[in-house]
Design an enzyme around this catalytic site. Sequence first.
Site, PDB file in Angstrom:
ATOM      1  N   ASP A  24      -5.213   6.839  -0.039  1.00  0.00           N
ATOM      2  CA  ASP A  24      -4.567   5.534   0.153  1.00  0.00           C
ATOM      3  C   ASP A  24      -5.545   4.427   0.530  1.00  0.00           C
ATOM      4  OD1 ASP A  24      -1.601   5.923  -0.168  1.00  0.00           O
ATOM      5  OD2 ASP A  24      -2.007   7.509   1.269  1.00  0.00           O
ATOM      6  N   GLU A  28      -5.333  -3.396   3.355  1.00  0.00           N
ATOM      7  CA  GLU A  28      -4.634  -4.235   4.323  1.00  0.00           C
ATOM      8  C   GLU A  28      -4.254  -3.451   5.587  1.00  0.00           C
ATOM      9  OE1 GLU A  28      -1.274  -7.421   3.850  1.00  0.00           O
ATOM     10  OE2 GLU A  28      -0.362  -5.449   3.676  1.00  0.00           O
ATOM     11  N   HIS A  60       6.812  -0.643   5.832  1.00  0.00           N
ATOM     12  CA  HIS A  60       6.154  -1.632   6.686  1.00  0.00           C
ATOM     13  C   HIS A  60       7.010  -2.895   6.770  1.00  0.00           C
ATOM     14  CE1 HIS A  60       2.091   0.274   5.440  1.00  0.00           C
ATOM     15  NE2 HIS A  60       2.183   0.414   6.751  1.00  0.00           N
ATOM     16  N   CYS A  75      -0.869  -5.358   0.038  1.00  0.00           N
ATOM     17  CA  CYS A  75      -1.603  -4.218   0.615  1.00  0.00           C
ATOM     18  C   CYS A  75      -2.983  -3.964  -0.002  1.00  0.00           C
ATOM     19  CB  CYS A  75      -0.756  -2.973   0.484  1.00  0.00           C
ATOM     20  SG  CYS A  75      -0.224  -2.697  -1.191  1.00  0.00           S
TER      21      CYS A  75
HETATM   22  C1  CIR Z   1       1.026   4.429   2.422  1.00  0.00           C
HETATM   23  O1  CIR Z   1       2.074   5.063   2.474  1.00  0.00           O
HETATM   24  O2  CIR Z   1       0.338   4.213   3.413  1.00  0.00           O
HETATM   25  C2  CIR Z   1       0.546   3.938   1.068  1.00  0.00           C
HETATM   26  N1  CIR Z   1       0.939   4.861   0.060  1.00  0.00           N
HETATM   27  C3  CIR Z   1       1.111   2.568   0.767  1.00  0.00           C
HETATM   28  C4  CIR Z   1       0.603   1.533   1.714  1.00  0.00           C
HETATM   29  C5  CIR Z   1       1.145   0.184   1.447  1.00  0.00           C
HETATM   30  N2  CIR Z   1       0.600  -0.731   2.384  1.00  0.00           N
HETATM   31  C6  CIR Z   1       1.070  -1.943   2.594  1.00  0.00           C
HETATM   32  O3  CIR Z   1       2.058  -2.346   1.990  1.00  0.00           O
HETATM   33  N3  CIR Z   1       0.466  -2.700   3.503  1.00  0.00           N
END
Ligand code: CIR
Length: 263
Positions: free
Chosen positions: A63, A68, A164, A251
Site C-alpha cells: 500500500d 498520503e 478514512h 491518497c
Molecule cells: C489501505 O487500506 O490502507 C489502502 N488499501 C488504501 C488507502 C487509501 N488511503 C487514503 O485514502 N488516504
Amino acid sequence: MIFEFDNALVRKPSRSVIQGLSSRSGPRPSYEAVVREHTNYVRALQDCGLLVEILQPLEDFPDSVFVEDPALVYTDVAILLRPGAQSRRGEVAQIEPALRRRFQRVLEVRRGFADGGDVLNTPGLTLIGLSSRTDAEGAAELSGLLKDLGIRSRIVHTPADTLHLKSDCSLIGEEQVLCTQSLAASGIFEGLRTLVVPESERRAANALRVNDSVLIGEEFPLTVNLIRREGYDVKTLPVSEIGKIDAGLSCMSLRWSSRKAPG
Ligand code: CIR
C-alpha cells in the site's frame, strides 16, 4: 489558499500493489492498470502546475503507493504519522528520508495511531477523523502537534462503514466540502457549505482540489456534473483499479505549497 500547491511527492506502485488492503470482495487490481492510473495521476498533478517527485516502489509494502497516509506536510514542516494498519507501519521509516530532504522540520506522532487519510484541512480548522486506522490517542497526539504549529483542529467521528474520513469528503472550495450524505448529516462541517454526492456514487466524495481544478474519478458522471454546475474546473481520471483497494484521488500524493505559512 488552502489548495494552492506547487509541489507533490508520490511513490510508484510496486508489483505487490495487487495485494493491497481491501474491504471489498471483488477482483484484485491488475498491476499494469494501477501503473497506468498512477502515471495519469502524476500527469494530472503536473498539468495543474505541480513539481512532482516520484519515489521508488517498495515491494515489501503493497500500500506504499498511498503516500498520503504515513505523513502530513505543510510549507516547511512534515509530520510523520503512525498508520493504523500493521502492514503499513514500516512505510513511515521509508518515506522519512525524502521528507527530511524536503522539510526544515520533521515532527512525529509517537503514540496511538493516525493515518493521513483521516485528516481534512479546511481554512482555519483541521478535522481529524477517528476511524479503524486513527484512534483517540493518535488523534490527540496529532492535534497537540498541530496546535504547536498554530493549526486549530477538531477530532470527529468517521462513519463506521468508511475507511478514512477523507474517503467520504474533500474540500473543493474555500468554503465548500464535497461529501457523502451521512457525513453531511453528522454536522461536522459547521461553517462550510456541503455538496452531497449521490448515494450511487459515494466513492466520488474522495476528490482532490489542486490549484484551479478538481480531480475526480471518471466513473462518477453524476458527481462530475454536480461539481461542474457549481462552476468548478473538473478533470476526470481513471481510478477504478486503485478503487479495488479502497483508494481514490487524495491518497496517492502528499501536496504542499513552498510559499505559504503552515495552516
Ligand atoms: C489501505 O487500506 O490502507 C489502502 N488499501 C488504501 C488507502 C487509501 N488511503 C487514503 O485514502 N488516504
